[in-house]
Design an enzyme around this catalytic site. Structure first.
Site, mmCIF file in Angstrom:
data_model
loop_
_atom_site.group_PDB
_atom_site.id
_atom_site.type_symbol
_atom_site.label_atom_id
_atom_site.label_comp_id
_atom_site.label_asym_id
_atom_site.label_seq_id
_atom_site.Cartn_x
_atom_site.Cartn_y
_atom_site.Cartn_z
ATOM 1 N N GLU A 77 0.817 -1.204 0.000
ATOM 2 C CA GLU A 77 0.000 0.000 0.000
ATOM 3 C C GLU A 77 0.860 1.267 0.000
ATOM 4 O O GLU A 77 0.554 2.214 -0.709
ATOM 5 C CB GLU A 77 -0.928 -0.028 1.236
ATOM 6 N N ASP A 78 1.928 1.248 0.779
ATOM 7 C CA ASP A 78 2.645 2.502 1.025
ATOM 8 C C ASP A 78 3.989 2.625 0.313
ATOM 9 O O ASP A 78 4.652 3.655 0.431
ATOM 10 C CB ASP A 78 2.885 2.680 2.539
#
Ligand code: MN
Length: 726
Positions: A77-78
């Site tokens: 996600e990051d």
């Protein structure tokens, strides 16, 4: 950092000595590198978060796949790492867990009605595919809540509410009470800080007093247990603020009324020891009736097991005691997560079986489980495999049966949305209408007023009966004009067949009553339904015909109808009685002897049962005075005299005259002159010198009869000549 990793590794080792630590080390290295330079709102390096989540899982004794995935749970996600990268480096299981957690993170949360929240919980479970995804997600949420203090107030409250409504109940459902209680206590602090600190205050006011009290009980129990030679661990139970909060603020209890404020827990090795401890406790302290619960014999649905009792302690202060084995304790605290701690062959077959039973029950899995491989399979969640949960663009959850399509979704929203649907987008991309909706899809329906509406193909695509019903409804409505024409033609044909005048349809008495009864507003609705093939309208038609016939029969006013009205052109021929029965040739006709009709008399036929048509005079008292049932009335039939009647008919005449000599001779002379055969004669005299003469004659028709009557009236002394009805 290395120190933190070592701590994690040794924790894993102590829980599961056979664990392969390499993937954990590798995952830590990757996450540490990828999150390099990222910081949390609190200011600490981002890596501290995945590390903390991994530690929470390690404490529960979770397997290394889960711990590895926990370390990696935010990299996709990051950072620039892809799911494929994870799969290549760590294998499919870890990749599946990471992508599962990532997906759950994307579920939008909108605080809504209870149904929505329940759907949301189900969706979490359904989307997770593997229950470990939920466990990781719960650990993730737990650490985020522990560090919520550095977030802005608004965010704190919304996260806390979401936790209370979705995550804590999920933890409860999976039996993870330790996580559940911490999530609830942390949430409470942000949702109702005043209430929370009030409880903290109240509890701490007598903190030392209470601790002294509990430790007194603990040491008393410990010495007794030693004497009984039971190996045990005795502890004061941790306070759960949220449950105290609920009891105080929702059940309106004062803090003194809450028994489990003082609580002691005894953990032993065997089930038998549990009951031995219970016996000892009840001997020592007086139990409060109705407060004993045996959750060992009767486990809770989430497999919680323990003995509970509330007893009167020293100085009359009640306290709660929980007695359980270590295995029960672990299950009570960690629920489903407890499984991994014991899966490395530490426990016997029966224990495994009982745990399988639990998983089966929990996950509603029917399959037979024989080995460890199967066991892992059961952890794949198919609890809601027959349901799929999707979102509206506003974030409302819609639950549909598995295999549902955008058509089902549209009709689930509103029939108008379905009827005007032009197309659908799922997660921002245009899809075909037969697309199978997946858990978590965000579905957007495009509508247009120029759309023609659903078609028959949609019926094949739609999975829900709701959608199919609505499509059917629309199709019925849409082809209305055509159906009305078809139905009208059919209706009129039916009436013609039954010889029912169309005028009956305009009769309010009949028709409107029926329409309402069968649920129609107007005749066009009936036509449309008939045209569509609806059975309701067919029933109405049948009933209508039946009522019309009864009405027709009851309205035949026998006296009022002139014979001419019956002179319908017909192919029927007169039979030898001289009577034509409308519409029927060669039927048996009987001239009724009750009234002896003669040609020229107004007559009516009555269809007898098996003896042909009886012909009566219309003024026959058997006809005019009788009460016929509607069914009998249907037996009346139009009859009329043939133009030329061959046969003779009987008539009975009653002649009243002044008695005199040769009266009878004069009468018989007349009949002889008129060539009327005399069939019978009966005469008598009365006290006042009158003669009553009855003659039975054979005549051809009423004209013939009238002539006879006229002539007879001219006989000297005759006062009246009357044709007798009988
Ligand atoms: Mn996270």
């Amino acid at each position: 950092m290395d120190h933190a990793l070592d701590k994690l590794l040794s924790k894993i080792k102590s829980q599961n000595p056979n664990s392969d630590l390499d993937p954990v080390k590798k995952a830590f290295a990757l996450a540490n590198a990828k999150h390099e330079g990222q910081f949390r709102v609190s200011g600490e390096p981002f890596i501290m978060h995945p590390l903390a989540v991994a530690n929470i899982l390690a404490d529960m004794g979770l397997d290394t796949h889960s711990i590895t995935a926990a370390l990696l749970h935010d990299v996709v996600e990051d950072t620039d790492t892809s799911e494929d990268d994870i799969a290549r480096e760590f294998g499919d299981t870890v990749a599946l867990l990471v992508s599962g957690v990532t997906k759950l993170g994307k579920i939008p949360y909108t605080s809504n009605e209870d149904q929505q929240i329940e759907n949301l919980r189900k969706m979490f479970l359904a989307m997770a595919k593997d229950v470990r995804v939920i466990v990781i997600k719960l650990a993730d949420r737990l650490h985020n809540l522990r560090t919520l203090g550095s977030m802005p107030e608004e965010k704190q409250r919304s996260k806390a509410r979401e936790t209370l409504e979705v995550f804590a109940p999920l933890a409860h459902r999976l039996g993870m009470s330790k996580v559940k209680m911490e999530l609830e206590d942390l949430s409470l602090k942000y949702i109702d800080p005043i209430g929370y600190y009030e409880i903290v205050d109240k509890i701490s006011q007598k903190q030392s007093e209470r601790e002294e009290y509990i430790s007194g009980i603990i040491s008393l129990l410990q010495s007794k247990l030693e004497r009984l030679d039971i190996e045990s661990h005795v502890e004061g139970r941790a306070k759960h603020f949220y449950s105290i909060y609920r009891k105080m603020f929702m059940q309106n209890k004062t803090i003194d009324e809450i028994y489990d404020l003082f609580a002691v827990r005894v953990i032993v090795n065997t089930d038998a020891d549990c009951y031995a401890v219970l016996g000892m406790v009840h001997e020592l302290f007086k139990p409060i009736p109705g407060r004993f619960k045996d959750y060992i014999a009767m486990p809770k649905p989430n497999m919680y097991q323990s003995l509970h009792s509330t007893v009167i302690g020293p100085n009359g202060v009640p306290f709660e005691i929980q007695i359980r084995t270590w295995s029960m304790h672990h299950t009570a605290e960690n629920g489903i997560a407890a499984h991994w701690k014991y899966k490395e062959g530490k426990i016997g077959k029966t224990d495994i079986d009982s745990k399988l039973e639990w998983i089966k029950q929990l996950l509603d899995i029917q399959k037979d489980l024989t080995n460890a491989e199967d066991f892992m399979q059961t952890l794949k969640i198919d609890m809601f495999s027959d349901e799929v949960f999707v979102f509206t663009p506003k974030g409302d959850v819609v639950s549909l049966p598995a295999g549902a399509t955008p058509i089902d979704f549209a009709y689930a929203i509103h029939s108008a949305v379905g009827n005007k649907m032009q197309g659908a987008k799922v997660n921002g991309k245009i899809v075909t209408l037969d697309y199978n909706l997946q858990n978590g899809d965000i579905v957007e329906i495009h509508t247009s007023n120029s759309v023609h509406g659903p078609n028959l193909d949609w019926l094949k695509i739609a999975k829900t009966s709701q959608a199919r019903n609505k499509i059917n409804q629309w199709l019925k409505k849409e082809n209305r004009t055509e159906n009305i024409a078809k139905g009208k033609e059919y209706f009129e044909k039916e009436l013609k067949k039954s010889l029912i005048p169309v005028s009956y349809m305009n009769s309010e008495e009949f028709f409107n009553k029926l329409l309402t009864k069968f649920g129609f507003c107007q005749i066009d609705d009936v036509y449309a339904t008939l045209g569509y093939g609806g059975s309701n309208a067919t029933r109405l038609l049948t009933k209508f015909k039946e009522l019309c016939k009864i009405d027709m029969a009851s309205k035949v006013d026998i006296k009022d109808i002139a014979p001419e009205q019956f002179l319908v052109k017909t192919t029927s021929k007169a039979n030898n009685s001289g009577v034509i029965v409308e519409g029927i040739d060669n039927c048996l006709v009987r001239i009724s002897h009750c009234c002896n009709p003669v040609p020229g008399d107004k007559i009516i036929g009555y269809v007898t049962r098996g003896r042909g048509v009886a012909v009566h005079r219309r003024d026959c008292i058997n006809i005019t005075n009788a009460n016929f049932s509607p069914e009998e009335q249907l037996r009346f039939i139009k009859v009329y005299w043939a133009d030329e009647v061959e046969s003779n008919f009987q008539a009975l005449l009653c002649i009243t005259a002044t008695d005199r000599h040769s009266l009878l001779v004069d009468i018989t002379t007349i009949t002889a002159e008129l060539k009327i055969p005399l069939k019978g004669l009966n005469a008598r005299t009365t006290k006042n010198n009158l003669a009553i003469v009855e003659i039975s004659i054979e005549i051809k028709n009423t004209e013939h009869l009238d002539t006879a009557i006229k002539k007879l009236k001219n006989v000297s002394g005759v006062i009246s000549v009357v044709r007798r009805r009988q």
